[in-house]
Design an enzyme around this catalytic site. Structure first.
Site, short mmCIF file in Angstrom:
data_model
loop_
_atom_site.label_atom_id
_atom_site.label_comp_id
_atom_site.label_asym_id
_atom_site.label_seq_id
_atom_site.Cartn_x
_atom_site.Cartn_y
_atom_site.Cartn_z
CD GLU A 65 26.75 10.61 45.90
OE1 GLU A 65 27.01 11.87 45.75
OE2 GLU A 65 25.66 10.15 45.78
CG ASP A 70 36.47 26.97 37.83
OD1 ASP A 70 35.69 26.42 38.85
OD2 ASP A 70 36.60 28.02 37.82
C1 MEV Z 1 22.25 11.62 45.27
O1 MEV Z 1 23.77 12.13 45.31
C2 MEV Z 1 21.79 12.13 44.26
C3 MEV Z 1 20.12 11.91 44.28
O2 MEV Z 1 19.55 12.47 45.38
C4 MEV Z 1 19.44 12.44 42.98
C5 MEV Z 1 18.03 12.72 42.84
O3 MEV Z 1 17.44 12.63 43.92
O4 MEV Z 1 17.53 12.74 41.69
C6 MEV Z 1 19.74 10.36 44.17
#
Ligand code: MEV
Length: 431
Positions: A82, A282
């Site tokens: 990501e 894990d």
């Molecule tokens: C995205 O991978 C993670 C978020 O949605 C976390 C959050 O909303 O606090 C940005």
């Protein structure tokens, strides 16, 4: 002690970043080659790791910068697909540095093994008998792993719990508390539970069912804290006090609402899972433990807290179970995991858990800061656009070109990426 504080790292060529990390962490040539992928997990090693192997699966390995945990600068390897996660962690760690970095700690590495006992004729008498036989049972559990015992680990306690009403009737559950030192500990605990089962059946007069560890490892928790001067949080048109207040309000939302808490905690786990993957942990066990811990009050809630102290500093704290190891399993069998642990410079599972908690808190801070101000998409867009361009078939300089145009247009979609790519190639006289 070299500093983990670096700016503009993302602009360096990949090879230079690699060389810098290799020097920072004192990696050998062989270890450096492992990070490049080709010398990483071999097909033979993969084939010995799981069943029905047909190939290997690669992920990007990034380094989060700027981390200071308990006064020590650390580079944090993160394996994740990501975009924005590594950048977010590094950015938040830089903010935390302004307040002295992260303070972190961990409990002794005590895991819980569960032994389910059914058809117990007299539950109260069985529970009392377990107390009487406690020392004999703990000694038997200790025999399972003499190495662990020599290292100071081993069976610590035995706790009887009664579940008076289950769909299968009442049952007695025996918890074996086992200190697994620097291992994740699943094998040691499961073996000990299986070893104790016949003794427990004999002592309780019942019939033993399951013998397995609990992933709600609530005796093996790690925590991290940071305190950030409000002034350090100001950017563009946003005053630091406003940003700090916005982060506290964002946390309050997660504290009160499970729908938000799930996303809030997912953000925390973005960071923790990435370190877990990089170091061969894990990560499913970590996920299970984190979410169960978040619901331990009966209502699912935020794993972190954010508040303002008397001086207006933003104070954050994260606490969660972290059943992680620095020995055994993939931590040693996977060459990249071994190198990742070397980069982190940790010896014990507790130290690793402390850093992971700090990364989780940093990741949470990065997400809340963006959400409470300009929104998450702005920072995300450029990185996301690159991934969309890549998926549309862009290669080399085409990736930046296609991504840039999509961001300028404010349209980041696969169909648009394909169109832009086609036009770009036509203009260049390609196909
Ligand atoms: C995205 O991978 C993670 C978020 O949605 C976390 C959050 O909303 O606090 C940005």
């Amino acid at each position: 002690m070299p500093s983990s504080r670096v700016s503009g790292f993302y602009n360096w060529p990949l090879q230079e970043r690699l060389e810098w990390v290799a020097q920072w962490a004192g990696l050998t040539e062989e270890e450096t080659a492992v990070l490049q992928g080709e010398a990483g997990l071999s097909a033979e090693q993969a084939d010995r790791m799981i069943e029905n192997v047909v190939g290997r699966y690669a992920l990007p390995l990034g380094i989060a910068l700027n981390f200071q945990v308990n006064g020590r600068d650390v580079l944090v390897p993160m394996a994740i697909e990501e975009p924005s996660v590594v950048a977010g962690a590094s950015f938040a760690a830089r903010l935390a540095r302004e307040g002295g970095g992260f303070r972190a700690g961990a409990t002794p590495p005590e895991m819980i093994g569960q032994i389910q006992v059914l058809d117990v004729p007299d539950v109260a008498a069985a529970a009392a008998a377990l107390v009487t036989e406690r020392d004999r049972l703990l000694a038997a559990a200790d025999e399972v792993d003499p190495v662990l015992r020599r290292l100071g680990g081993g069976a610590r306690d035995l706790i009887g719990r009664v579940l008076p009403e289950t769909p299968a009737g009442p049952m007695l559950v025996v918890h074996l508390i086992y200190d697994v030192r620097d291992a994740m500990g699943a094998n040691a605990v499961n073996t000990a539970c299986e070893r104790l089962a016949p003794l427990i059946a004999e002592i309780t007069g019942g019939r033993v069912g399951l013998r397995i560890l609990s992933n709600l490892a609530d005796r093996r928790v790690a925590w991290a804290e940071c305190s950030i001067p409000a002034a350090a949080l100001s950017f563009d048109g946003f005053a630091g006090e406003r940003v700090a207040q916005g982060i506290v309000e964002a946390w309050a939302f997660a504290a009160a609402d499970p729908y938000r808490a799930a996303t809030h905690n997912k953000g925390i786990l973005n960071g923790i899972d990435a370190v877990a993957l990089a170091t061969g942990q894990d990560w499913r066990a970590i996920e299970a433990g984190a979410h169960a811990y978040a619901a331990r009050s009966g209502q699912y809630t935020s794993l972190s807290t954010w508040s303002l102290d008397g001086k207006g500093n933003l104070v954050g704290r994260l606490e969660l179970p972290l059943a992680v190891g620095t020995v055994g399993g993939a931590t040693r069998a996977h060459p990249t995991a071994r190198v990742a642990l070397k980069i982190l410079g940790v010896q014990t599972a507790q130290e690793l858990a402390e850093i992971m908690a700090a990364v989780g808190l940093a990741q949470n801070l990065a997400a809340l800061r963006a959400l409470a101000t300009e929104g998450i998409q702005k920072g995300h867009m450029a990185l996301h656009a690159r991934q969309v361009a890549l998926a549309a078939g862009a290669v080399g300089e085409e990736i930046e070109e296609v991504a840039r145009q999509m961001v300028t247009e404010g349209v980041v979609r696969p169909d648009r990426a394909e169109e832009i790519l086609k036009t770009y190639r036509k203009e260049r006289g390609g196909n």
